[in-house]
Design an enzyme around this catalytic site. Structure first.
Site, PDB file in Angstrom:
ATOM      1  N   HIS A 185      -2.200  -5.470   1.529  1.00  0.00           N
ATOM      2  CA  HIS A 185      -3.507  -6.111   1.352  1.00  0.00           C
ATOM      3  C   HIS A 185      -3.284  -7.514   0.817  1.00  0.00           C
ATOM      4  O   HIS A 185      -2.364  -7.748   0.051  1.00  0.00           O
ATOM      5  CB  HIS A 185      -4.352  -5.309   0.343  1.00  0.00           C
ATOM      6  CG  HIS A 185      -5.581  -6.048  -0.076  1.00  0.00           C
ATOM      7  ND1 HIS A 185      -6.741  -6.030   0.653  1.00  0.00           N
ATOM      8  CD2 HIS A 185      -5.803  -6.874  -1.136  1.00  0.00           C
ATOM      9  CE1 HIS A 185      -7.638  -6.797   0.051  1.00  0.00           C
ATOM     10  NE2 HIS A 185      -7.090  -7.314  -1.036  1.00  0.00           N
ATOM     11  N   TYR A 239     -12.416  -1.696  -3.542  1.00  0.00           N
ATOM     12  CA  TYR A 239     -12.926  -1.952  -2.191  1.00  0.00           C
ATOM     13  C   TYR A 239     -14.457  -1.839  -2.140  1.00  0.00           C
ATOM     14  O   TYR A 239     -15.013  -1.561  -1.072  1.00  0.00           O
ATOM     15  CB  TYR A 239     -12.292  -0.977  -1.199  1.00  0.00           C
ATOM     16  CG  TYR A 239     -10.896  -1.372  -0.753  1.00  0.00           C
ATOM     17  CD1 TYR A 239     -10.674  -2.563  -0.074  1.00  0.00           C
ATOM     18  CD2 TYR A 239      -9.800  -0.541  -0.990  1.00  0.00           C
ATOM     19  CE1 TYR A 239      -9.407  -2.922   0.351  1.00  0.00           C
ATOM     20  CE2 TYR A 239      -8.519  -0.895  -0.555  1.00  0.00           C
ATOM     21  CZ  TYR A 239      -8.336  -2.094   0.107  1.00  0.00           C
ATOM     22  OH  TYR A 239      -7.072  -2.448   0.546  1.00  0.00           O
ATOM     23  N   LYS A 256       0.816  -1.213   0.000  1.00  0.00           N
ATOM     24  CA  LYS A 256       0.000   0.000   0.000  1.00  0.00           C
ATOM     25  C   LYS A 256       0.856   1.272   0.000  1.00  0.00           C
ATOM     26  O   LYS A 256       2.059   1.222   0.308  1.00  0.00           O
ATOM     27  CB  LYS A 256      -0.920  -0.032   1.226  1.00  0.00           C
ATOM     28  CG  LYS A 256      -1.930  -1.187   1.189  1.00  0.00           C
ATOM     29  CD  LYS A 256      -2.916  -1.086   2.335  1.00  0.00           C
ATOM     30  CE  LYS A 256      -3.938  -2.207   2.291  1.00  0.00           C
ATOM     31  NZ  LYS A 256      -4.988  -2.039   3.343  1.00  0.00           N
ATOM     32  N   ASN A 302      -2.082   0.072   6.834  1.00  0.00           N
ATOM     33  CA  ASN A 302      -1.610  -1.228   7.323  1.00  0.00           C
ATOM     34  C   ASN A 302      -0.741  -1.978   6.316  1.00  0.00           C
ATOM     35  O   ASN A 302      -0.683  -3.206   6.317  1.00  0.00           O
ATOM     36  CB  ASN A 302      -2.792  -2.063   7.815  1.00  0.00           C
ATOM     37  CG  ASN A 302      -3.765  -2.420   6.715  1.00  0.00           C
ATOM     38  OD1 ASN A 302      -3.630  -1.954   5.588  1.00  0.00           O
ATOM     39  ND2 ASN A 302      -4.740  -3.268   7.023  1.00  0.00           N
TER      40      ASN A 302
HETATM   41  P1  CMP Z   1      -7.396  -4.535   3.758  1.00  0.00           P
HETATM   42  O1  CMP Z   1      -6.973  -5.910   4.189  1.00  0.00           O
HETATM   43  O2  CMP Z   1      -6.772  -3.957   2.562  1.00  0.00           O
HETATM   44  O3  CMP Z   1      -8.992  -4.546   3.569  1.00  0.00           O
HETATM   45  C1  CMP Z   1      -9.818  -3.450   3.832  1.00  0.00           C
HETATM   46  C2  CMP Z   1      -9.059  -2.315   4.434  1.00  0.00           C
HETATM   47  O4  CMP Z   1      -9.875  -1.364   5.101  1.00  0.00           O
HETATM   48  C3  CMP Z   1      -8.150  -2.833   5.536  1.00  0.00           C
HETATM   49  O5  CMP Z   1      -7.101  -3.553   4.998  1.00  0.00           O
HETATM   50  C4  CMP Z   1      -7.785  -1.548   6.235  1.00  0.00           C
HETATM   51  O6  CMP Z   1      -6.798  -0.809   5.534  1.00  0.00           O
HETATM   52  C5  CMP Z   1      -9.107  -0.810   6.147  1.00  0.00           C
HETATM   53  N1  CMP Z   1      -9.889  -0.987   7.384  1.00  0.00           N
HETATM   54  C6  CMP Z   1     -10.510  -2.078   7.812  1.00  0.00           C
HETATM   55  N2  CMP Z   1     -11.137  -1.852   8.990  1.00  0.00           N
HETATM   56  C7  CMP Z   1     -10.905  -0.569   9.282  1.00  0.00           C
HETATM   57  C8  CMP Z   1     -11.284   0.276  10.345  1.00  0.00           C
HETATM   58  N3  CMP Z   1     -12.037  -0.174  11.353  1.00  0.00           N
HETATM   59  N4  CMP Z   1     -10.863   1.550  10.326  1.00  0.00           N
HETATM   60  C9  CMP Z   1     -10.116   2.008   9.300  1.00  0.00           C
HETATM   61  N5  CMP Z   1      -9.725   1.251   8.249  1.00  0.00           N
HETATM   62  C10 CMP Z   1     -10.102  -0.017   8.236  1.00  0.00           C
END
Ligand code: CMP
Length: 139
Positions: free
Chosen positions: A117, A51, A11, A114
């Protein structure tokens, strides 16, 4: 156990922090083969499309903005049980809860920023791979 493909995105936070090489090294040492890769700079619309399953959630707007905030590296990874294994080495969505040594423990800073993905199921992997690599031949 069978050979699978999964989609991963390094990311914008991890790309900006200079962690592409660190993350690929860990992926390769875990026997993932890179079947396809491209650097992307997503538009907000493209991030929203990727998404779409999260549309309506409180973090959707912010997530779409973040994912279109800078370059990201999208890859198709191939290997035995690739979908579940990648999720294991990524760690939990929130790095605060991630196990030591996981990619998110090492490189993520917040639940949104984070680092990486990974597809969460075979159907999701098929959609996500075709979203970025529409011409890729099937396994
Ligand atoms: P990812 O695994 O890419 O899938 C969806 C993404 O949404 C996740 O990683 C995070 O980056 C984001 N995400 C999921 N839950 C939350 C949350 N509670 N608050 C903010 N971002 C979130």
């Amino acid at each position: 156990m069978s050979v699978e493909r999964t989609l991963t995105i390094i990311k914008p936070d991890a790309v900006a922090a200079g962690h592409i090489g660190d993350i690929i090294k860990i992926l390769e040492s875990n026997k993932f083969v890179i079947a396809a890769a491209r650097m992307v700079s997503l538009s907000k619309k493209q991030a929203e499309g990727f998404y779409a399953v999260h549309r309506g959630k409180p973090f959707f707007e912010s997530l779409s903005k973040f994912m279109s905030s800078g370059p990201a590296l999208v890859m198709v990874l191939e290997g035995e049980n690739a979908i579940a294994r990648l999720r294991e080495i990524m760690g939990t969505t929130n790095p605060a809860n991630a196990a030591p040594g996981t990619l998110r423990k090492l490189y993520a800073t917040t639940i949104e920023h984070n680092a990486i993905h990974g597809s969460d199921a075979p159907e999701t992997a098929a959609f996500e791979i075709s979203y970025f690599f529409p011409g890729l031949e099937l396994l």
